[in-house]
Write a protein that holds these residues in place. Structure first.
Motif, PDB file in Angstrom:
ATOM      1  N   VAL A  87     106.722  60.301  26.915  1.00  0.00           N
ATOM      2  CA  VAL A  87     105.634  59.323  26.943  1.00  0.00           C
ATOM      3  C   VAL A  87     104.325  60.080  27.131  1.00  0.00           C
ATOM      4  O   VAL A  87     104.234  60.932  28.018  1.00  0.00           O
ATOM      5  N   VAL A  88     103.334  59.809  26.295  1.00  0.00           N
ATOM      6  CA  VAL A  88     101.998  60.361  26.529  1.00  0.00           C
ATOM      7  C   VAL A  88     101.079  59.200  26.909  1.00  0.00           C
ATOM      8  O   VAL A  88     100.939  58.245  26.154  1.00  0.00           O
ATOM      9  N   GLY A  89     100.498  59.294  28.095  1.00  0.00           N
ATOM     10  CA  GLY A  89      99.683  58.210  28.640  1.00  0.00           C
ATOM     11  C   GLY A  89     100.488  57.483  29.704  1.00  0.00           C
ATOM     12  O   GLY A  89     101.199  56.529  29.416  1.00  0.00           O
ATOM     13  N   ALA A  90     100.390  57.948  30.962  1.00  0.00           N
ATOM     14  CA  ALA A  90     101.252  57.422  32.015  1.00  0.00           C
ATOM     15  C   ALA A  90     100.530  56.373  32.847  1.00  0.00           C
ATOM     16  O   ALA A  90     100.629  56.330  34.064  1.00  0.00           O
ATOM     17  N   GLY A  91      99.772  55.494  32.175  1.00  0.00           N
ATOM     18  CA  GLY A  91      99.166  54.345  32.856  1.00  0.00           C
ATOM     19  C   GLY A  91     100.230  53.297  33.127  1.00  0.00           C
ATOM     20  O   GLY A  91     101.417  53.568  33.049  1.00  0.00           O
ATOM     21  N   LYS A  92      99.792  52.069  33.448  1.00  0.00           N
ATOM     22  CA  LYS A  92     100.735  51.002  33.777  1.00  0.00           C
ATOM     23  C   LYS A  92     101.740  50.782  32.653  1.00  0.00           C
ATOM     24  O   LYS A  92     102.940  50.732  32.862  1.00  0.00           O
ATOM     25  N   LEU A  93     101.208  50.645  31.414  1.00  0.00           N
ATOM     26  CA  LEU A  93     102.078  50.310  30.302  1.00  0.00           C
ATOM     27  C   LEU A  93     102.984  51.487  29.947  1.00  0.00           C
ATOM     28  O   LEU A  93     104.203  51.329  29.840  1.00  0.00           O
ATOM     29  N   GLY A  94     102.404  52.687  29.808  1.00  0.00           N
ATOM     30  CA  GLY A  94     103.187  53.879  29.497  1.00  0.00           C
ATOM     31  C   GLY A  94     104.250  54.120  30.561  1.00  0.00           C
ATOM     32  O   GLY A  94     105.397  54.436  30.245  1.00  0.00           O
ATOM     33  N   GLY A  95     103.866  53.944  31.822  1.00  0.00           N
ATOM     34  CA  GLY A  95     104.804  54.142  32.921  1.00  0.00           C
ATOM     35  C   GLY A  95     105.959  53.153  32.857  1.00  0.00           C
ATOM     36  O   GLY A  95     107.121  53.511  33.075  1.00  0.00           O
ATOM     37  N   ALA A  96     105.640  51.893  32.546  1.00  0.00           N
ATOM     38  CA  ALA A  96     106.678  50.860  32.478  1.00  0.00           C
ATOM     39  C   ALA A  96     107.635  51.122  31.322  1.00  0.00           C
ATOM     40  O   ALA A  96     108.861  51.075  31.483  1.00  0.00           O
ATOM     41  N   ILE A  97     107.080  51.427  30.163  1.00  0.00           N
ATOM     42  CA  ILE A  97     107.910  51.708  28.984  1.00  0.00           C
ATOM     43  C   ILE A  97     108.780  52.934  29.258  1.00  0.00           C
ATOM     44  O   ILE A  97     109.971  52.958  28.952  1.00  0.00           O
ATOM     45  N   GLY A  98     108.169  53.938  29.867  1.00  0.00           N
ATOM     46  CA  GLY A  98     108.873  55.192  30.117  1.00  0.00           C
ATOM     47  C   GLY A  98     109.987  55.076  31.139  1.00  0.00           C
ATOM     48  O   GLY A  98     110.919  55.871  31.147  1.00  0.00           O
ATOM     49  N   SER A  99     109.914  54.076  32.009  1.00  0.00           N
ATOM     50  CA  SER A  99     110.957  53.979  33.030  1.00  0.00           C
ATOM     51  C   SER A  99     111.796  52.712  32.851  1.00  0.00           C
ATOM     52  O   SER A  99     112.537  52.318  33.746  1.00  0.00           O
ATOM     53  N   TYR A 100     111.701  52.095  31.683  1.00  0.00           N
ATOM     54  CA  TYR A 100     112.450  50.865  31.387  1.00  0.00           C
ATOM     55  C   TYR A 100     113.881  51.240  30.996  1.00  0.00           C
ATOM     56  O   TYR A 100     114.139  51.752  29.905  1.00  0.00           O
ATOM     57  N   GLU A 102     116.547  49.718  30.140  1.00  0.00           N
ATOM     58  CA  GLU A 102     117.286  49.072  29.049  1.00  0.00           C
ATOM     59  C   GLU A 102     117.218  49.873  27.738  1.00  0.00           C
ATOM     60  O   GLU A 102     118.157  49.855  26.950  1.00  0.00           O
ATOM     61  N   PHE A 103     116.101  50.578  27.533  1.00  0.00           N
ATOM     62  CA  PHE A 103     115.967  51.338  26.288  1.00  0.00           C
ATOM     63  C   PHE A 103     117.045  52.418  26.151  1.00  0.00           C
ATOM     64  O   PHE A 103     117.413  52.785  25.049  1.00  0.00           O
ATOM     65  N   PHE A 104     117.499  52.945  27.301  1.00  0.00           N
ATOM     66  CA  PHE A 104     118.487  54.014  27.278  1.00  0.00           C
ATOM     67  C   PHE A 104     119.764  53.575  26.555  1.00  0.00           C
ATOM     68  O   PHE A 104     120.397  54.346  25.842  1.00  0.00           O
ATOM     69  N   ASP A 105     120.109  52.291  26.721  1.00  0.00           N
ATOM     70  CA  ASP A 105     121.302  51.728  26.093  1.00  0.00           C
ATOM     71  C   ASP A 105     121.149  51.653  24.569  1.00  0.00           C
ATOM     72  O   ASP A 105     122.111  51.411  23.843  1.00  0.00           O
ATOM     73  N   TYR A 106     119.910  51.839  24.100  1.00  0.00           N
ATOM     74  CA  TYR A 106     119.651  51.788  22.652  1.00  0.00           C
ATOM     75  C   TYR A 106     119.414  53.190  22.074  1.00  0.00           C
ATOM     76  O   TYR A 106     118.944  53.322  20.961  1.00  0.00           O
ATOM     77  N   GLY A 107     119.735  54.204  22.892  1.00  0.00           N
ATOM     78  CA  GLY A 107     119.662  55.564  22.369  1.00  0.00           C
ATOM     79  C   GLY A 107     118.369  56.295  22.681  1.00  0.00           C
ATOM     80  O   GLY A 107     118.140  57.402  22.197  1.00  0.00           O
ATOM     81  N   LEU A 108     117.520  55.668  23.495  1.00  0.00           N
ATOM     82  CA  LEU A 108     116.234  56.290  23.805  1.00  0.00           C
ATOM     83  C   LEU A 108     116.274  56.915  25.197  1.00  0.00           C
ATOM     84  O   LEU A 108     116.431  56.214  26.194  1.00  0.00           O
ATOM     85  N   ASN A 109     116.135  58.220  25.242  1.00  0.00           N
ATOM     86  CA  ASN A 109     116.225  58.944  26.506  1.00  0.00           C
ATOM     87  C   ASN A 109     114.882  59.588  26.839  1.00  0.00           C
ATOM     88  O   ASN A 109     114.578  60.669  26.346  1.00  0.00           O
ATOM     89  N   VAL A 110     114.083  58.912  27.675  1.00  0.00           N
ATOM     90  CA  VAL A 110     112.773  59.466  28.044  1.00  0.00           C
ATOM     91  C   VAL A 110     112.977  60.598  29.039  1.00  0.00           C
ATOM     92  O   VAL A 110     113.579  60.401  30.092  1.00  0.00           O
TER      93      VAL A 110
ATOM     94  N   LEU B 197     111.950  49.126  18.547  1.00  0.00           N
ATOM     95  CA  LEU B 197     112.637  50.390  18.813  1.00  0.00           C
ATOM     96  C   LEU B 197     113.766  50.604  17.804  1.00  0.00           C
ATOM     97  O   LEU B 197     113.908  51.687  17.234  1.00  0.00           O
ATOM     98  N   ALA B 198     114.565  49.560  17.564  1.00  0.00           N
ATOM     99  CA  ALA B 198     115.699  49.674  16.640  1.00  0.00           C
ATOM    100  C   ALA B 198     115.220  50.048  15.239  1.00  0.00           C
ATOM    101  O   ALA B 198     115.776  50.936  14.594  1.00  0.00           O
ATOM    102  N   GLU B 199     114.150  49.398  14.783  1.00  0.00           N
ATOM    103  CA  GLU B 199     113.603  49.698  13.454  1.00  0.00           C
ATOM    104  C   GLU B 199     113.165  51.150  13.357  1.00  0.00           C
ATOM    105  O   GLU B 199     113.392  51.833  12.367  1.00  0.00           O
ATOM    106  N   MET B 200     112.497  51.606  14.438  1.00  0.00           N
ATOM    107  CA  MET B 200     111.958  52.944  14.391  1.00  0.00           C
ATOM    108  C   MET B 200     113.054  54.004  14.440  1.00  0.00           C
ATOM    109  O   MET B 200     113.009  54.986  13.708  1.00  0.00           O
ATOM    110  N   LEU B 201     114.071  53.782  15.301  1.00  0.00           N
ATOM    111  CA  LEU B 201     115.166  54.755  15.393  1.00  0.00           C
ATOM    112  C   LEU B 201     115.926  54.816  14.072  1.00  0.00           C
ATOM    113  O   LEU B 201     116.323  55.881  13.607  1.00  0.00           O
ATOM    114  N   TYR B 202     116.104  53.640  13.443  1.00  0.00           N
ATOM    115  CA  TYR B 202     116.818  53.610  12.168  1.00  0.00           C
ATOM    116  C   TYR B 202     116.023  54.352  11.097  1.00  0.00           C
ATOM    117  O   TYR B 202     116.597  55.136  10.329  1.00  0.00           O
TER     118      TYR B 202
END
Lengths: 213, 213
Positions: A87-100, A102-110, B197-202
């Motif tokens: 994640v580049v930009g660790a403000g509120k939104l970047g921080g939330a996205i980066g530590s969310y 649920e994304f990990f279950d979709y293959g996204l490993n921050v 996210l799914a669209e982008m990973l695909y």
């Protein structure tokens, strides 16, 4: 194997979520295309066509095995792959996205967050310490990072994008309120939250005017 | 006054952001439609048509007064109105959206957050203490809240939506990964982050396959 278009990807994701919720709440192991169709408001024929295109065959009068449909969608959409992301930009939104999580279950490993604000560098966000943004290019090369989540201010986003792509990123998920140009071989997706907000507020305003006429 | 369609709203928002950035970095007071067109990759004629539809007239060889364009877009899109909003679901994403200061400048004023998790109730998020979700309906009525931001799990989102609409909300901004049905007179906007996210990973997966062939 045929390429999936965006609409198909979104439908598969709906089937996936529907089955995930369904699996959690019933004892059943099977689901019919008609059940899926009814709940997510898609035509039955479309559901069968989509599942058949993934090589899934249902049994007459029983339907599809839920676990099999789920796994097949996961494999086809790449959720079982593991994509290293920063994640580049660790403000509120970047921080939330980066530590969310649920994304990990979709293959996204921050694996790291970066910022240029001395007050943010060194802070813990989720499982990661915010690092100075001038180390981002070295980090991408050293860790073979594939994906970047951009949540920097709009006026610096294009410049940051250019740098991280040059360092090797293959995909950008952009939350900055601007449009980023990328080379043809880079995957990019813009999430224009302010655009969504503007549309919704405007449509609420129009509703109010309509009702007061 | 003519209704704006979604594409026009998004273009006006781009002009607005471009001028906001531009204003901050130059001493100039005017901007030409050609300058706006070049930077955001829209046709010059389109820019002039959009601004003229807002009643804005540029001066030949000088262009449009930036502050006037900005204010006119703000008024037309309703950014100067103040919409009282609540967040239901005070997890990472709901908490971030609810305390994201930038939205305030667009007319969104989050005045409370709600959750059903006893571990979250009572926590401070941004300027607000998380309240128990069973108080949400009373709160909406007592404070004449117009907008709700939903960031609850997908399987409870429709149920929560029904309750808050019944209590009087006029607009829902949905971050839960599901599709919410609302009555015709309610404004709704879904932000399907997992879909994005799914669209982008695909698309990244397809790029990799193409390059390795």
């Amino acid at each position: 194997m045929e390429n999936l278009n965006k609409a198909t990807i979104q439908r598969l994701l709906l089937y996936y979520h529907y089955i995930s919720d369904h699996l959690a709440h019933t004892d059943g192991v099977s689901v019919s295309s008609a059940e899926i169709a009814r709940l997510i408001d898609v035509d039955d024929t479309q559901v069968r066509k989509d599942l058949s295109a993934l090589g899934l065959k249902g049994c007459p009068r029983v339907g599809f095995k839920m676990a099999e449909v789920k796994q097949t969608i996961r494999i086809r959409l790449g959720f079982n792959d593991c994509h290293k992301a920063i994640v580049v930009g660790a403000g509120k939104l970047g921080g939330a996205i980066g530590s969310y999580k649920e994304f990990f279950d979709y293959g996204l490993n921050v694996i790291a967050l970066f910022d240029n604000d001395p007050n943010k560098i060194g802070l813990m966000i989720g499982d990661h310490v915010v690092q100075p943004v001038d180390k981002v290019e070295t980090f991408i090369r050293d860790h073979d990072v594939q994906m970047g989540i951009l949540a920097v201010p709009a006026d610096t986003a294009q410049d940051v994008a250019r740098k991280v792509i040059q360092a090797g990123l293959k995909a950008l998920w952009v939350f900055s309120s601007t449009h980023i140009e990328v080379p043809e071989n880079i995957a990019v997706r813009h999430e224009h939250l302010l655009g969504g907000l503007a549309e919704m507020l405007y449509s609420m305003k129009m509703q109010t005017i309509k009702q007061s006429v």
